[in-house]
Each structure stands twice: as C-alpha cells, then as structure tokens.
Design an enzyme around this catalytic site. Structure first.
Site, PDB file in Angstrom:
ATOM      1  N   GLY A  75      23.430  -6.297  17.753  1.00  0.00           N
ATOM      2  CA  GLY A  75      22.325  -5.366  17.683  1.00  0.00           C
ATOM      3  C   GLY A  75      22.061  -5.348  15.801  1.00  0.00           C
ATOM      4  O   GLY A  75      21.588  -4.107  15.704  1.00  0.00           O
ATOM      5  N   ALA A  76      21.663  -6.994  16.006  1.00  0.00           N
ATOM      6  CA  ALA A  76      20.299  -6.729  14.481  1.00  0.00           C
ATOM      7  C   ALA A  76      19.661  -5.484  14.374  1.00  0.00           C
ATOM      8  O   ALA A  76      19.270  -5.198  13.225  1.00  0.00           O
ATOM      9  CB  ALA A  76      20.967  -7.341  14.021  1.00  0.00           C
ATOM     10  N   ALA A  77      18.929  -5.404  15.487  1.00  0.00           N
ATOM     11  CA  ALA A  77      18.040  -4.437  15.397  1.00  0.00           C
ATOM     12  C   ALA A  77      18.212  -3.091  15.283  1.00  0.00           C
ATOM     13  O   ALA A  77      16.485  -1.993  15.525  1.00  0.00           O
ATOM     14  CB  ALA A  77      16.783  -5.073  16.401  1.00  0.00           C
TER      15      ALA A  77
ATOM     16  N   ARG B  43      25.764   5.449  25.258  1.00  0.00           N
ATOM     17  CA  ARG B  43      25.695   6.763  26.226  1.00  0.00           C
ATOM     18  C   ARG B  43      24.487   7.536  26.379  1.00  0.00           C
ATOM     19  O   ARG B  43      23.742   7.914  25.180  1.00  0.00           O
ATOM     20  CB  ARG B  43      26.918   7.689  25.775  1.00  0.00           C
ATOM     21  CG  ARG B  43      28.207   8.296  27.291  1.00  0.00           C
ATOM     22  CD  ARG B  43      28.288   9.889  26.299  1.00  0.00           C
ATOM     23  NE  ARG B  43      29.174   8.991  25.498  1.00  0.00           N
ATOM     24  CZ  ARG B  43      30.396   9.935  25.361  1.00  0.00           C
ATOM     25  NH1 ARG B  43      31.361  10.348  26.062  1.00  0.00           N
ATOM     26  NH2 ARG B  43      31.147   9.295  24.635  1.00  0.00           N
TER      27      ARG B  43
ATOM     28  N   ASN C  71      29.314  -1.900  28.973  1.00  0.00           N
ATOM     29  CA  ASN C  71      30.098  -3.334  27.990  1.00  0.00           C
ATOM     30  C   ASN C  71      30.909  -3.662  28.101  1.00  0.00           C
ATOM     31  O   ASN C  71      30.494  -4.816  27.363  1.00  0.00           O
ATOM     32  CB  ASN C  71      30.720  -1.591  26.696  1.00  0.00           C
ATOM     33  CG  ASN C  71      28.830  -1.142  25.968  1.00  0.00           C
ATOM     34  OD1 ASN C  71      27.603  -1.890  25.646  1.00  0.00           O
ATOM     35  ND2 ASN C  71      28.440  -0.027  26.397  1.00  0.00           N
TER      36      ASN C  71
ATOM     37  N   VAL D  85      32.275  -2.867  16.692  1.00  0.00           N
ATOM     38  CA  VAL D  85      31.803  -1.225  16.129  1.00  0.00           C
ATOM     39  C   VAL D  85      30.911  -0.193  17.412  1.00  0.00           C
ATOM     40  O   VAL D  85      31.310   0.206  17.574  1.00  0.00           O
ATOM     41  CB  VAL D  85      30.214  -1.139  14.883  1.00  0.00           C
ATOM     42  CG1 VAL D  85      29.584   0.032  14.517  1.00  0.00           C
ATOM     43  CG2 VAL D  85      30.713  -1.463  13.524  1.00  0.00           C
TER      44      VAL D  85
ATOM     45  N   ASN E 112      30.457   1.385  20.912  1.00  0.00           N
ATOM     46  CA  ASN E 112      31.141   1.953  21.497  1.00  0.00           C
ATOM     47  C   ASN E 112      31.123   1.720  23.422  1.00  0.00           C
ATOM     48  O   ASN E 112      30.333   1.129  23.601  1.00  0.00           O
ATOM     49  CB  ASN E 112      30.704   2.977  20.951  1.00  0.00           C
ATOM     50  CG  ASN E 112      31.676   4.028  20.128  1.00  0.00           C
ATOM     51  OD1 ASN E 112      32.257   3.615  19.419  1.00  0.00           O
ATOM     52  ND2 ASN E 112      30.120   4.986  19.456  1.00  0.00           N
TER      53      ASN E 112
ATOM     54  N   ASP F  77      36.017   7.311  10.735  1.00  0.00           N
ATOM     55  CA  ASP F  77      37.018   8.374  11.191  1.00  0.00           C
ATOM     56  C   ASP F  77      37.203   8.823   9.485  1.00  0.00           C
ATOM     57  O   ASP F  77      37.745  10.167   9.631  1.00  0.00           O
ATOM     58  CB  ASP F  77      37.599   8.420  11.962  1.00  0.00           C
ATOM     59  CG  ASP F  77      36.693   7.790  13.615  1.00  0.00           C
ATOM     60  OD1 ASP F  77      35.645   8.615  13.906  1.00  0.00           O
ATOM     61  OD2 ASP F  77      37.115   6.870  14.257  1.00  0.00           O
TER      62      ASP F  77
ATOM     63  N   ARG G 164      35.236  10.473   7.373  1.00  0.00           N
ATOM     64  CA  ARG G 164      35.446  12.177   7.445  1.00  0.00           C
ATOM     65  C   ARG G 164      36.161  12.685   7.037  1.00  0.00           C
ATOM     66  O   ARG G 164      35.824  13.521   6.774  1.00  0.00           O
ATOM     67  CB  ARG G 164      35.138  11.650   8.888  1.00  0.00           C
ATOM     68  CG  ARG G 164      33.344  11.254   9.272  1.00  0.00           C
ATOM     69  CD  ARG G 164      33.187  10.820  10.674  1.00  0.00           C
ATOM     70  NE  ARG G 164      31.698  10.854  10.971  1.00  0.00           N
ATOM     71  CZ  ARG G 164      31.347  10.492  12.128  1.00  0.00           C
ATOM     72  NH1 ARG G 164      32.370  10.259  13.417  1.00  0.00           N
ATOM     73  NH2 ARG G 164      30.315   9.902  12.499  1.00  0.00           N
TER      74      ARG G 164
ATOM     75  N   HIS H 276      38.743   6.163  18.791  1.00  0.00           N
ATOM     76  CA  HIS H 276      37.365   6.309  18.229  1.00  0.00           C
ATOM     77  C   HIS H 276      37.279   7.095  19.165  1.00  0.00           C
ATOM     78  O   HIS H 276      35.741   6.916  19.681  1.00  0.00           O
ATOM     79  CB  HIS H 276      36.474   4.825  16.808  1.00  0.00           C
ATOM     80  CG  HIS H 276      34.926   5.532  16.699  1.00  0.00           C
ATOM     81  ND1 HIS H 276      34.978   6.357  16.715  1.00  0.00           N
ATOM     82  CD2 HIS H 276      34.265   5.403  17.573  1.00  0.00           C
ATOM     83  CE1 HIS H 276      34.246   6.853  15.323  1.00  0.00           C
ATOM     84  NE2 HIS H 276      33.263   5.779  17.260  1.00  0.00           N
TER      85      HIS H 276
HETATM   86  P1  NAX Z   1      20.610   1.319  18.177  1.00  0.00           P
HETATM   87  O1  NAX Z   1      20.486   1.940  19.919  1.00  0.00           O
HETATM   88  O2  NAX Z   1      20.703   1.867  17.857  1.00  0.00           O
HETATM   89  O3  NAX Z   1      21.269   0.325  18.269  1.00  0.00           O
HETATM   90  C1  NAX Z   1      22.172  -0.967  19.468  1.00  0.00           C
HETATM   91  C2  NAX Z   1      21.157  -2.072  19.567  1.00  0.00           C
HETATM   92  O4  NAX Z   1      22.011  -3.164  20.332  1.00  0.00           O
HETATM   93  C3  NAX Z   1      20.083  -2.220  20.055  1.00  0.00           C
HETATM   94  O5  NAX Z   1      18.368  -2.886  19.433  1.00  0.00           O
HETATM   95  C4  NAX Z   1      20.443  -2.958  21.051  1.00  0.00           C
HETATM   96  O6  NAX Z   1      18.882  -3.799  21.685  1.00  0.00           O
HETATM   97  C5  NAX Z   1      20.956  -4.374  20.715  1.00  0.00           C
HETATM   98  N1  NAX Z   1      22.004  -4.708  21.645  1.00  0.00           N
HETATM   99  C6  NAX Z   1      22.093  -3.941  22.449  1.00  0.00           C
HETATM  100  N2  NAX Z   1      22.812  -5.133  24.014  1.00  0.00           N
HETATM  101  C7  NAX Z   1      22.819  -5.989  23.442  1.00  0.00           C
HETATM  102  C8  NAX Z   1      23.795  -7.449  23.486  1.00  0.00           C
HETATM  103  N3  NAX Z   1      24.297  -7.921  24.470  1.00  0.00           N
HETATM  104  N4  NAX Z   1      23.708  -8.580  22.698  1.00  0.00           N
HETATM  105  C9  NAX Z   1      23.268  -8.149  21.536  1.00  0.00           C
HETATM  106  N5  NAX Z   1      22.315  -6.997  20.721  1.00  0.00           N
HETATM  107  C10 NAX Z   1      22.669  -5.948  21.747  1.00  0.00           C
HETATM  108  O7  NAX Z   1      22.280   2.020  18.293  1.00  0.00           O
HETATM  109  P2  NAX Z   1      23.343   2.646  16.743  1.00  0.00           P
HETATM  110  O8  NAX Z   1      22.874   3.448  16.642  1.00  0.00           O
HETATM  111  O9  NAX Z   1      23.229   1.354  15.812  1.00  0.00           O
HETATM  112  O10 NAX Z   1      24.784   2.477  17.217  1.00  0.00           O
HETATM  113  C11 NAX Z   1      25.382   1.134  18.255  1.00  0.00           C
HETATM  114  C12 NAX Z   1      26.916   0.606  18.470  1.00  0.00           C
HETATM  115  O11 NAX Z   1      27.534   1.489  17.388  1.00  0.00           O
HETATM  116  C13 NAX Z   1      26.762   2.011  19.809  1.00  0.00           C
HETATM  117  O12 NAX Z   1      27.696   1.946  20.570  1.00  0.00           O
HETATM  118  C14 NAX Z   1      27.418   3.256  18.801  1.00  0.00           C
HETATM  119  O13 NAX Z   1      27.661   4.932  19.881  1.00  0.00           O
HETATM  120  C15 NAX Z   1      28.380   3.048  18.249  1.00  0.00           C
HETATM  121  N6  NAX Z   1      29.175   3.929  16.758  1.00  0.00           N
HETATM  122  C16 NAX Z   1      30.469   3.525  16.280  1.00  0.00           C
HETATM  123  C17 NAX Z   1      30.906   4.228  15.541  1.00  0.00           C
HETATM  124  C18 NAX Z   1      32.430   3.772  15.356  1.00  0.00           C
HETATM  125  O14 NAX Z   1      32.785   4.626  14.315  1.00  0.00           O
HETATM  126  N7  NAX Z   1      32.875   2.687  15.519  1.00  0.00           N
HETATM  127  C19 NAX Z   1      30.035   5.309  15.433  1.00  0.00           C
HETATM  128  C20 NAX Z   1      28.785   5.119  14.662  1.00  0.00           C
HETATM  129  C21 NAX Z   1      28.034   4.929  16.279  1.00  0.00           C
HETATM  130  O15 NAX Z   1      28.048   5.819  17.559  1.00  0.00           O
END
Ligand code: NAX
Length: 328
Positions: free
Chosen positions: A7-9, A88, A107, A131, A133, A160, A163, A188
C-alpha cells in the site's frame, strides 16, 4: 535488512515510510533495503513517492525498489508492514463496499496470497505488522496461510492505545510518558476495550485517580472507540499521520526492550490469555526483549466491567473468523 511496505502509494505509507527511515527505529546498524509494493494501477504514483524518498537522502537507506507483486518483494524480508488493502466505501463492480463482512472477504483474498508469499519467501524470523483493515482478521488469514510458526504476525492496535493515552493524559493533566501499562484488548474496531484499571500514572492507578466510572464508561471508552470516525468526519479522510506513527511505534516497540514496568500494544494470536478464545488475533499488553521475542503480559486483573468488554470484542473476532473460515 529488508523492509517491505505494501500500500506504498497510499496515504498512511506516505507518512510511514519517512518515519521508518529515521535513525534508531530498527535495532540494527545495518542499512535498509526498502521494498515498496503496490497494485499495478498505482505504480506511477509510487514512482513519484520514490523520487521524494531518494531526494530525502536518508543515511539509513541502502536501496529502494518497487514491486507490483508480493512474491518477489518479500524474498528474504526481515519486516513486512502490510498496509495495503481495499478500504470500506470503495466502489467495486458498481457496488459500494459498505459492510465489514464484504470487506473481510475481499481483503481476505489479498492476505491469503500475502501470507503464503511471506511464509515461502521471507526470512523464518520475519516480523509482520498488519495495518490494512480489518487488521486482526487479515493477520489471522495471513498467519494461517504462511504455514510457518517462527514468523511473528501482529495486527496494529497501537493507534488505539495512543489515542487512549492522549485522552487519559488530557483528563489527568499529565504527560503521555508518565502513563504505564495502558492496554487495549480485542479487535481494532469500535468494540476494542482500552483498560484503565491496570494503568498507572505516577505509581497510582489511573482508574482510582479519575475516580469516576461514569466518565470511563460513557465518555472515555466511546471517545477512543469512535476516534477514527471523528477524524474522518473532520478531515474528510481517515487517520493517516497518526496511523503511520502508530505503525512505526509498533516496529520500535518490538525492536527495542520495553521500558521497565511498561507494556506495548499489538494484536497477536490468542493462546487463551484473559479468556480470549484461542486462534483469533486480539490486542494484548505485550513486552519485548528487543531481540525478536515478545510475550503477553498476564498479570492484569479484570473487573466484571472489563470482562464484559473483553467478551464483546472477542465475540466479534470469533464472528469475523467464522466469515472467513474458507480462507484459513
Ligand atoms: P489508501 O487507500 O490511501 O492506501 C491503500 C493503498 O493500498 C492504495 O494505494 C492501494 O492501491 C494499495 N493496495 C490495495 N491493495 C493492495 C495490494 N493487494 N497490494 C499492495 N497494495 C495494495 O489507504 P490508507 O489510508 O493508507 O489506509 C490503509 C489501510 O489502513 C486501510 O485498510 C485502513 O482501513 C487501515 N487503517 C488501519 C488502522 C489500524 O489501526 N489498524 C488505522 C488507520 C487505517 O484506517
């Protein structure tokens, strides 16, 4: 050492990767080979980020490589931070993904593949932080599909905990560094249970210092549990900077010995501790010896109020596991 971020971008990675490149995060003098993973459609955006990382000229970095497949990215990996997932609210094939159960299935497919690749190709000592979800159940799917016991799988509950610490520091008018043994149990998700009854500030029980159960139950808990939603409402986007910091703090907490008398927070596979059923990923209070081994701290005493909270969040995790039983 090799560090992989998926999810590096995305928006979390945009803050997380620079944090990881700072000195002193990993307990090793070795320079980092950074492997950044994205889906093919996001590779151009990722290249832009890589240019910025190159321009940052980090002394900790040996190389930066990008990948659109997980198999090659995780070869000999020491750490994998699995941030990428489908959020989501996204529209797929004309249908908005609203429900946690739909999110779990979509996922789940990603984490089956990532788990299997990490099991086959990463180091046997690899540490993995999920990380993306639903993080706890994604970690369960990843771990089961990795088929390797020596690798350490965790899901992130540090955000969490941070926070909860911030809210408590505000209430008791203390510094966050004065807070010890604050643990977040369970999922979470809004069912998480941040416990104050075993938390200490200045050697005294935080719960007793607050001396107001109504505040704990009806203000503190909902505020921490709903903080993510509050940020989305205000910012129009989910927490990114704080989530990135929490992920980096988790890496640091595993890599370095836990300060005396304290714990750190992550979800790990339950072995039945605190009555949380075996075989689900739950938040627990943990300690690290700084040499790759972490343990659940088992001396928290739980009141009936806490036990009810733990049961609720554990029930949710069991229900999530049932939804993905064909993947594990
Ligand atoms: P973004 O949508 O900005 O970034 C996610 C990135 O993942 C996108 O660039 C997408 O192209 C990439 N991606 C999707 N499928 C992939 C795959 N199979 N392999 C590699 N890359 C892939 O989301 P962002 O705000 O960065 O959040 C990332 C995740 O963190 C989400 O699922 C979000 O719900 C979760 N979170 C988890 C938290 C926690 O405490 N555990 C808190 C923060 C966040 O909500």
């Amino acid at each position: 050492m090799k560090v992989v971020v998926t999810g590096a971008a995305g928006q979390i990675a945009y803050s997380l990767v620079p944090f990881l490149c700072e000195e002193g995060i990993f307990n090793s003098p070795k320079k980092i080979d950074l492997n950044l993973v994205e889906i093919p459609q996001a590779m151009e955006r990722l290249d832009g980020f890589v240019k910025e990382l190159e321009d940052s000229a980090y002394s900790t970095i040996n190389s930066i490589s990008t990948f659109d497949n997980i198999q090659d990215a995780v070869i000999d990996a020491d750490w994998c931070l699995l941030v990428g997932s489908i959020p989501r609210g996204i529209v797929l094939n004309g249908k908005e993904i609203k429900e946690r159960s739909d999110l779990l299935k979509i996922n789940g497919g990603i984490f089956t593949e990532q788990g299997s690749a990490i099991g086959k190709n990463a180091k046997p000592s690899c540490k993995i932080l999920v990380v993306g979800n639903p993080a706890n159940t994604n970690a369960l799917i990843g771990k089961i599909n990795s088929k390797i016991d020596s690798q350490l799988w965790m899901a992130m509950t540090m955000l969490d905990a941070l926070r909860a610490k911030a809210q408590l520091a505000h209430k008791l008018n203390c510094h966050v560094d004065e807070i010890y043994r604050l643990a977040v149990f369970g999922n979470h998700s809004p069912t998480m249970f941040p416990d104050l009854e075993n938390t200490f500030v200045d050697g005294k029980s935080a719960y007793e210092s607050i001396n107001n159960h109504d505040w704990v139950e009806n203000e503190f808990l909902p505020r921490v549990q709903q903080r993510g939603a509050e940020i989305i409402k205000a910012r129009g986007a989910s927490s990114a900077s704080s989530a990135a910091r929490a992920a980096c703090e988790t890496v640091k907490a595993v890599e370095h010995p836990t300060r005396s008398g304290d714990v750190f927070n992550a979800a790990v596979m339950s072995d039945g501790a605190y009555g949380i059923p075996e075989g689900i990923f739950s938040g627990f209070p943990l300690i690290s010896d700084g040499r790759g081994s972490i343990e659940i701290v088992r001396d928290y005493s739980l009141s009936d109020f806490a036990k009810t909270g733990l049961k609720r969040t554990a029930d949710e995790l069991v229900a999530e596991r049932n939804l993905v039983k064909d993947l594990i």
